[in-house]
Design a protein around this motif. Sequence first.
Motif, PDB file in Angstrom:
ATOM      1  N   PHE A 206      -9.050   2.867  -5.301  1.00 22.29           N
ATOM      2  CA  PHE A 206      -7.784   2.241  -5.701  1.00 22.29           C
ATOM      3  C   PHE A 206      -7.700   2.129  -7.221  1.00 22.29           C
ATOM      4  O   PHE A 206      -8.648   1.707  -7.884  1.00 22.29           O
ATOM      5  N   LYS A 207      -6.544   2.506  -7.767  1.00 21.39           N
ATOM      6  CA  LYS A 207      -6.296   2.377  -9.202  1.00 21.39           C
ATOM      7  C   LYS A 207      -4.877   1.854  -9.411  1.00 21.39           C
ATOM      8  O   LYS A 207      -3.945   2.280  -8.729  1.00 21.39           O
ATOM      9  N   ALA A 208      -4.736   0.932 -10.351  1.00 18.30           N
ATOM     10  CA  ALA A 208      -3.416   0.418 -10.715  1.00 18.30           C
ATOM     11  C   ALA A 208      -3.301   0.403 -12.232  1.00 18.30           C
ATOM     12  O   ALA A 208      -4.221  -0.031 -12.929  1.00 18.30           O
ATOM     13  N   TYR A 209      -2.173   0.899 -12.719  1.00 19.88           N
ATOM     14  CA  TYR A 209      -1.916   0.946 -14.156  1.00 19.88           C
ATOM     15  C   TYR A 209      -0.615   0.191 -14.414  1.00 19.88           C
ATOM     16  O   TYR A 209       0.434   0.537 -13.864  1.00 19.88           O
ATOM     17  N   ILE A 210      -0.698  -0.852 -15.246  1.00 16.45           N
ATOM     18  CA  ILE A 210       0.442  -1.748 -15.430  1.00 16.45           C
ATOM     19  C   ILE A 210       0.837  -1.806 -16.898  1.00 16.45           C
ATOM     20  O   ILE A 210      -0.003  -2.022 -17.777  1.00 16.45           O
ATOM     21  N   THR A 211       2.121  -1.600 -17.154  1.00 15.30           N
ATOM     22  CA  THR A 211       2.703  -1.776 -18.479  1.00 15.30           C
ATOM     23  C   THR A 211       3.906  -2.701 -18.325  1.00 15.30           C
ATOM     24  O   THR A 211       4.323  -3.001 -17.198  1.00 15.30           O
ATOM     25  N   PRO A 212       4.487  -3.175 -19.419  1.00 12.12           N
ATOM     26  CA  PRO A 212       5.692  -4.001 -19.278  1.00 12.12           C
ATOM     27  C   PRO A 212       6.825  -3.284 -18.546  1.00 12.12           C
ATOM     28  O   PRO A 212       7.695  -3.936 -17.968  1.00 12.12           O
ATOM     29  N   ALA A 213       6.802  -1.941 -18.540  1.00  9.44           N
ATOM     30  CA  ALA A 213       7.884  -1.182 -17.910  1.00  9.44           C
ATOM     31  C   ALA A 213       7.571  -0.752 -16.485  1.00  9.44           C
ATOM     32  O   ALA A 213       8.478  -0.653 -15.648  1.00  9.44           O
ATOM     33  N   THR A 214       6.289  -0.498 -16.171  1.00 16.08           N
ATOM     34  CA  THR A 214       5.956   0.166 -14.909  1.00 16.08           C
ATOM     35  C   THR A 214       4.683  -0.380 -14.281  1.00 16.08           C
ATOM     36  O   THR A 214       3.740  -0.752 -14.977  1.00 16.08           O
ATOM     37  N   ILE A 215       4.667  -0.408 -12.947  1.00 17.27           N
ATOM     38  CA  ILE A 215       3.455  -0.652 -12.166  1.00 17.27           C
ATOM     39  C   ILE A 215       3.188   0.617 -11.360  1.00 17.27           C
ATOM     40  O   ILE A 215       4.023   1.031 -10.552  1.00 17.27           O
ATOM     41  N   ALA A 216       2.042   1.253 -11.587  1.00 16.10           N
ATOM     42  CA  ALA A 216       1.710   2.508 -10.904  1.00 16.10           C
ATOM     43  C   ALA A 216       0.437   2.330 -10.091  1.00 16.10           C
ATOM     44  O   ALA A 216      -0.513   1.677 -10.534  1.00 16.10           O
ATOM     45  N   ILE A 217       0.411   2.910  -8.881  1.00 12.66           N
ATOM     46  CA  ILE A 217      -0.725   2.801  -7.966  1.00 12.66           C
ATOM     47  C   ILE A 217      -1.139   4.191  -7.506  1.00 12.66           C
ATOM     48  O   ILE A 217      -0.293   5.035  -7.207  1.00 12.66           O
ATOM     49  N   ASP A 218      -2.449   4.406  -7.442  1.00 11.78           N
ATOM     50  CA  ASP A 218      -3.007   5.674  -6.962  1.00 11.78           C
ATOM     51  C   ASP A 218      -4.195   5.335  -6.069  1.00 11.78           C
ATOM     52  O   ASP A 218      -5.102   4.609  -6.485  1.00 11.78           O
ATOM     53  N   ALA A 219      -4.192   5.826  -4.820  1.00 12.42           N
ATOM     54  CA  ALA A 219      -5.283   5.520  -3.896  1.00 12.42           C
ATOM     55  C   ALA A 219      -5.469   6.676  -2.919  1.00 12.42           C
ATOM     56  O   ALA A 219      -4.559   7.477  -2.694  1.00 12.42           O
ATOM     57  N   SER A 220      -6.661   6.753  -2.328  1.00 13.67           N
ATOM     58  CA  SER A 220      -6.956   7.806  -1.359  1.00 13.67           C
ATOM     59  C   SER A 220      -7.546   7.193  -0.096  1.00 13.67           C
ATOM     60  O   SER A 220      -7.997   6.050  -0.095  1.00 13.67           O
ATOM     61  N   LYS A 221      -7.534   7.980   0.980  1.00 16.53           N
ATOM     62  CA  LYS A 221      -8.064   7.551   2.275  1.00 16.53           C
ATOM     63  C   LYS A 221      -7.530   6.174   2.641  1.00 16.53           C
ATOM     64  O   LYS A 221      -8.277   5.218   2.852  1.00 16.53           O
ATOM     65  N   ASN A 222      -6.220   6.074   2.736  1.00 15.05           N
ATOM     66  CA  ASN A 222      -5.544   4.816   3.032  1.00 15.05           C
ATOM     67  C   ASN A 222      -5.365   4.661   4.539  1.00 15.05           C
ATOM     68  O   ASN A 222      -4.873   5.574   5.208  1.00 15.05           O
ATOM     69  N   VAL A 223      -5.766   3.507   5.058  1.00 17.66           N
ATOM     70  CA  VAL A 223      -5.656   3.248   6.495  1.00 17.66           C
ATOM     71  C   VAL A 223      -4.622   2.148   6.724  1.00 17.66           C
ATOM     72  O   VAL A 223      -4.768   1.029   6.230  1.00 17.66           O
ATOM     73  N   PHE A 224      -3.570   2.482   7.463  1.00 15.52           N
ATOM     74  CA  PHE A 224      -2.528   1.530   7.832  1.00 15.52           C
ATOM     75  C   PHE A 224      -2.738   1.164   9.300  1.00 15.52           C
ATOM     76  O   PHE A 224      -2.693   2.040  10.170  1.00 15.52           O
ATOM     77  N   SER A 225      -2.968  -0.121   9.578  1.00 13.44           N
ATOM     78  CA  SER A 225      -3.257  -0.562  10.943  1.00 13.44           C
ATOM     79  C   SER A 225      -2.109  -1.384  11.491  1.00 13.44           C
ATOM     80  O   SER A 225      -1.594  -2.282  10.820  1.00 13.44           O
ATOM     81  N   SER A 226      -1.721  -1.074  12.734  1.00 12.52           N
ATOM     82  CA  SER A 226      -0.639  -1.814  13.378  1.00 12.52           C
ATOM     83  C   SER A 226      -0.646  -1.522  14.868  1.00 12.52           C
ATOM     84  O   SER A 226      -0.831  -0.374  15.293  1.00 12.52           O
ATOM     85  N   ASN A 227      -0.446  -2.570  15.664  1.00 13.72           N
ATOM     86  CA  ASN A 227      -0.333  -2.418  17.120  1.00 13.72           C
ATOM     87  C   ASN A 227      -1.495  -1.638  17.725  1.00 13.72           C
ATOM     88  O   ASN A 227      -1.328  -0.832  18.633  1.00 13.72           O
ATOM     89  N   ASP A 239       4.969   4.325  -8.038  1.00 14.58           N
ATOM     90  CA  ASP A 239       5.239   3.599  -9.273  1.00 14.58           C
ATOM     91  C   ASP A 239       6.584   2.901  -9.149  1.00 14.58           C
ATOM     92  O   ASP A 239       7.515   3.412  -8.524  1.00 14.58           O
ATOM     93  N   CYS A 240       6.648   1.694  -9.704  1.00 14.94           N
ATOM     94  CA  CYS A 240       7.857   0.866  -9.652  1.00 14.94           C
ATOM     95  C   CYS A 240       8.161   0.338 -11.046  1.00 14.94           C
ATOM     96  O   CYS A 240       7.255   0.174 -11.872  1.00 14.94           O
ATOM     97  N   SER A 241       9.413   0.027 -11.280  1.00 14.40           N
ATOM     98  CA  SER A 241       9.753  -0.726 -12.482  1.00 14.40           C
ATOM     99  C   SER A 241       9.077  -2.089 -12.393  1.00 14.40           C
ATOM    100  O   SER A 241       9.041  -2.708 -11.330  1.00 14.40           O
ATOM    101  N   ASN A 242       8.526  -2.557 -13.491  1.00 11.51           N
ATOM    102  CA  ASN A 242       7.827  -3.837 -13.501  1.00 11.51           C
ATOM    103  C   ASN A 242       8.832  -4.972 -13.682  1.00 11.51           C
ATOM    104  O   ASN A 242       9.347  -5.195 -14.776  1.00 11.51           O
ATOM    105  N   GLY A 243       9.109  -5.669 -12.586  1.00 12.63           N
ATOM    106  CA  GLY A 243      10.038  -6.796 -12.645  1.00 12.63           C
ATOM    107  C   GLY A 243       9.353  -8.128 -12.878  1.00 12.63           C
ATOM    108  O   GLY A 243      10.012  -9.168 -12.959  1.00 12.63           O
ATOM    109  N   ILE A 244       8.009  -8.121 -12.996  1.00 14.53           N
ATOM    110  CA  ILE A 244       7.249  -9.361 -13.157  1.00 14.53           C
ATOM    111  C   ILE A 244       7.229  -9.753 -14.631  1.00 14.53           C
ATOM    112  O   ILE A 244       6.873  -8.949 -15.491  1.00 14.53           O
ATOM    113  N   ARG A 245       7.584 -10.983 -14.912  1.00 13.03           N
ATOM    114  CA  ARG A 245       7.642 -11.437 -16.299  1.00 13.03           C
ATOM    115  C   ARG A 245       6.536 -12.423 -16.645  1.00 13.03           C
ATOM    116  O   ARG A 245       6.153 -12.562 -17.790  1.00 13.03           O
ATOM    117  N   THR A 246       6.029 -13.165 -15.670  1.00  8.64           N
ATOM    118  CA  THR A 246       4.918 -14.086 -15.938  1.00  8.64           C
ATOM    119  C   THR A 246       3.862 -13.868 -14.862  1.00  8.64           C
ATOM    120  O   THR A 246       3.220 -12.843 -14.834  1.00  8.64           O
TER     121      THR A 246
END
Length: 373
Positions: A206-227, A239-246
């Motif tokens: 798992f890797k996350a890179y955060i700037t005031p403008a963007t939050i970016a995530i990169d990961a491998s072998k992801n397991v989603f469990s449900s039901n 990657d998303c626009s960074n809406g977090i201010r504090t």
Amino acid sequence: MTQMTEKDCSISVITLVKLAKEKIMTKNFIKICLLLSLVGQTYAKREIVKISNLNIATNKDGGTTLGKLSWTDFNVDFGGNIISANNQGEPLNGSFSINDQKFNAKLSFATYKTELSVDNPLITLDHLHLKDAQVNFDKDEMSFETPSLKIGTNNTTVSAKSLKGSCDPKGDPSTDIDIVCLSNGDLKAQQAQLINDTINILTNSFKAYITPATIAIDASKNVFSSNGADTLVAKLKADCSNGIRTRFNIEDFISGCLKESHIALDGFSQIKEVPKLQLENKELANLQDIKYVKVDINENRFFLLSRIRVLFLVNLKVSGEIEHLPEDEILKLKISKAYIAGIPAKTLTLSILQTFLEEDSIQIKGDTIYIAL
């Protein structure tokens, strides 16, 4: 009981060293300094804090949060002057309470009181476990490293193995580390997991890179469990626009992602059996038939592109509007257009999506998808 404040732990390094030499400083004074480092840090030119096997466990009693604190080893470097405290591997213990943002702690011979901001994460903390954690503070960099981390708050548990973080305080060493890292930070973990009532996601590398403008995530072998079904996705990038201010706020985070985001998933496979879509008693599609999924969001409009095998490989395109309903903790996706191999096929597309998506936390009604957060 002696009342101790942050000012008492701001004694000059020379005085601290002198007290240590005279054996006046005890492990109880170190306990106070450790607790202050959690609720309102005091900084020197260079401060290095190393905490081993730190545990915080809390429970709610009416409007009061009651907590217990323990650790086995504590080291602080104030500008090259090192202070250490341990109890030969045995835990050192303390207790605290939080009511109406008022923080009260008892550590052997002393008490400590302060008022927390309404968004301080200590207020909603259920449990925390750190192993051999090292946190570094100065005006140029805030960094932390721990072999394992587990945090529980508001029915959500986040855990990580071999977690490392490096954050830029922009010349201000007194800023809270969580606020700094959510504005300018890099996070890496060998493994990370998020579990709550509706989500169970396990990621590797798992890797996350955060700037005031963007939050970016990169990961491998992801397991989603449900039901009872586990889905493996080989690669995940987002990657998303960074809406977090504090400090972290789920509404701010979602608001940023709905403004603009890009999500790519590639390499689907099933670990446990999942339902297959049937058409006239013939298998139409299964999980391995999804080659990739890409989602782009811009100003609350989403565009999904996928390549799947429906008797043969075809492109799937879906577009619509996405809305966050914070009162209900739901994401609402209304599909306006859907194409398979360039041919309008909204009903068939919804049937395929229903096969792979519908579960306790995801419901499809008509042309609308509801996702519980």
